[in-house]
Design a protein around this motif. Structure first.
Motif, PDB file in Angstrom:
ATOM      1  N   ILE A 225      -1.170  -0.946  -0.105  1.00 17.83           N
ATOM      2  CA  ILE A 225      -1.555   0.311  -0.756  1.00 17.83           C
ATOM      3  C   ILE A 225      -2.142   1.280   0.265  1.00 17.83           C
ATOM      4  CG2 ILE A 225      -3.231   1.316  -2.374  1.00 17.83           C
ATOM      5  CD1 ILE A 225      -2.731  -1.176  -4.144  1.00 17.83           C
ATOM      6  N   ASN A 226      -3.004   0.768   1.134  1.00 19.70           N
ATOM      7  CA  ASN A 226      -3.583   1.620   2.175  1.00 19.70           C
ATOM      8  C   ASN A 226      -2.509   2.195   3.087  1.00 19.70           C
ATOM      9  OD1 ASN A 226      -6.251   1.329   1.320  1.00 19.70           O
ATOM     10  ND2 ASN A 226      -6.616  -0.451   2.622  1.00 19.70           N
TER      11      ASN A 226
ATOM     12  N   ILE B 277       2.570   3.389  -5.117  1.00 20.27           N
ATOM     13  CA  ILE B 277       2.891   2.221  -5.936  1.00 20.27           C
ATOM     14  C   ILE B 277       4.241   1.631  -5.533  1.00 20.27           C
ATOM     15  CG2 ILE B 277       3.522   1.518  -8.290  1.00 20.27           C
ATOM     16  CD1 ILE B 277       1.434   3.689  -9.212  1.00 20.27           C
ATOM     17  N   THR B 278       5.221   2.501  -5.371  1.00 19.13           N
ATOM     18  CA  THR B 278       6.560   2.047  -4.991  1.00 19.13           C
ATOM     19  C   THR B 278       6.568   1.481  -3.580  1.00 19.13           C
ATOM     20  OG1 THR B 278       7.501   3.758  -6.429  1.00 19.13           O
ATOM     21  CG2 THR B 278       8.974   2.740  -4.818  1.00 19.13           C
ATOM     22  N   PHE B 279       5.856   2.142  -2.677  1.00 19.07           N
ATOM     23  CA  PHE B 279       5.736   1.658  -1.298  1.00 19.07           C
ATOM     24  C   PHE B 279       5.190   0.231  -1.289  1.00 19.07           C
ATOM     25  CE2 PHE B 279       3.440   0.868   2.576  1.00 19.07           C
ATOM     26  CZ  PHE B 279       4.147   1.483   3.584  1.00 19.07           C
TER      27      PHE B 279
ATOM     28  N   GLU C 190       1.024   6.800   4.720  1.00 21.99           N
ATOM     29  CA  GLU C 190       2.353   7.395   4.885  1.00 21.99           C
ATOM     30  C   GLU C 190       2.496   8.650   4.040  1.00 21.99           C
ATOM     31  OE1 GLU C 190       6.754   5.953   3.649  1.00 21.99           O
ATOM     32  OE2 GLU C 190       5.895   4.882   5.377  1.00 21.99           O
ATOM     33  N   LEU C 191       1.973   8.622   2.815  1.00 25.71           N
ATOM     34  CA  LEU C 191       2.031   9.800   1.952  1.00 25.71           C
ATOM     35  C   LEU C 191       1.255  10.956   2.567  1.00 25.71           C
ATOM     36  CD1 LEU C 191       2.628  11.302  -0.685  1.00 25.71           C
ATOM     37  CD2 LEU C 191       0.632  10.161  -1.688  1.00 25.71           C
TER      38      LEU C 191
ATOM     39  N   ALA D 296      -7.580   7.793   3.246  1.00 23.35           N
ATOM     40  CA  ALA D 296      -8.522   6.916   2.554  1.00 23.35           C
ATOM     41  C   ALA D 296      -8.046   5.467   2.644  1.00 23.35           C
ATOM     42  CB  ALA D 296      -8.650   7.340   1.097  1.00 23.35           C
ATOM     43  N   ARG D 297      -8.976   4.559   2.807  1.00 26.89           N
ATOM     44  CA  ARG D 297      -8.652   3.141   2.879  1.00 26.89           C
ATOM     45  C   ARG D 297      -9.562   2.366   1.935  1.00 26.89           C
ATOM     46  NH1 ARG D 297      -5.464   0.988   6.572  1.00 26.89           N
ATOM     47  NH2 ARG D 297      -6.508  -1.013   6.300  1.00 26.89           N
TER      48      ARG D 297
END
Length: 210
Positions: free
Chosen positions: A23-24, A170-172, A29-30, A147-148
Motif C-alpha cells: 500500500i505504501n 488498492i489495485t496496485f 507511485e500515485l 505518506a507511509r
C-alpha cells in the motif's frame, strides 16, 4: 479492499505487514504520477528559515549540523523565495552546476543584486551563491515524501485521498499480492492502466478556472 480485489480475504499467504508495504508503495507511485507528470501543486508545503552571514550551505535534515532546516519529509524543491526588500519576497532562481561560480560577484543580497542570487540542491543540502551577506528570511516551497503507514493499525498517519484515487493504490497492492502468489494479474493490470489514464487526464486540470 485490496484483499477483496485479489480474492485473498481469507488467505494469510500475504501477511498484513507485507500488505502495508504494498500500500505504501502504491501511494508513492500515485504521488509520483501527480507530481512528476504535471508538476501541479498537489503536495506542496513551506518551510521558513533565516540565512546566516557568510554561510552558503544549509542541511535539509541533519540534526548534527547547526544550520539544519529540519525537514524530515523532504522530497523535492518546488521553489525558493527570499525576503530581500523589507517585507517583500522575491523568487530566487536555481543555477546549473556548470554555473556554480558565475554569480559570486557582486556578493550583495539586496534588491540591486537580486539577479545574481541563486540556489541549488546539492545532495542533502541547499546551497546559495553568492554567500548570504547577512540574515535573510527564506521561504522554501517543497514537495514532501509520500505518506507511509507504519502498520495495519496505524491511525495517526494521514493521507489525502483525492477524488477516489485510492482505487489506484488498492489495485496496485492487489497486483503485488497476486504476483507473490504467482497468479494471473492481467485483469488487474488492465484496470490499473485504466485508472492511470483517468488520473493523468484529470490531474493536470486541478485549477478548473484556468
Amino acid at each position: 479492499r485490496s484483499r477483496q480485489r485479489a480474492d485473498m480475504e481469507n488467505n494469510d499467504f500475504v501477511q498484513d505487514s507485507e500488505l502495508v508495504d504494498y500500500i505504501n508503495a502504491g501511494i508513492a507511485e500515485l504521488q509520483d504520477i501527480l507530481v512528476q507528470e504535471y508538476g501541479e501543486d498537489y503536495y506542496v508545503l513551506t518551510k521558513e528559515f533565516n540565512t546566516v552571514s557568510d554561510v552558503d550551505t544549509y542541511y535539509i535534515n541533519d540534526s548534527t549540523q547547526s544550520n539544519d532546516l529540519a525537514i524530515p519529509d523532504f522530497y523535492k524543491i518546488r521553489g525558493v523565495d527570499a525576503q530581500i526588500n523589507g517585507n517583500d519576497y522575491f523568487t530566487i532562481g536555481s543555477f546549473n552546476f556548470n554555473e556554480r561560480n558565475l554569480y559570486q560577484s557582486p556578493g550583495s543580497w539586496s534588491l540591486l543584486g537580486l539577479t545574481n542570487v541563486r540556489y541549488r540542491l546539492v545532495g542533502s543540502t541547499i546551497k546559495f551563491t553568492p554567500k548570504p551577506s547577512g540574515t535573510t528570511a527564506i521561504r522554501l516551497w517543497y514537495i514532501p515524501q509520500a505518506a507511509r503507514f507504519a502498520s495495519s493499525t496505524d491511525t495517526t498517519t494521514k493521507w489525502d485521498n483525492l477524488n477516489g484515487y485510492d482505487e489506484y493504490v488498492i489495485t496496485f497492492a492487489a497486483i503485488r499480492m497476486l504476483q507473490k502468489e504467482e497468479s494471473d494479474v492481467s485483469v488487474l493490470m488492465a484496470q490499473k492502466a485504466e485508472l492511470n489514464q483517468r488520473i493523468t487526464q484529470a490531474a493536470a486540470n486541478r485549477d478548473a478556472d484556468n
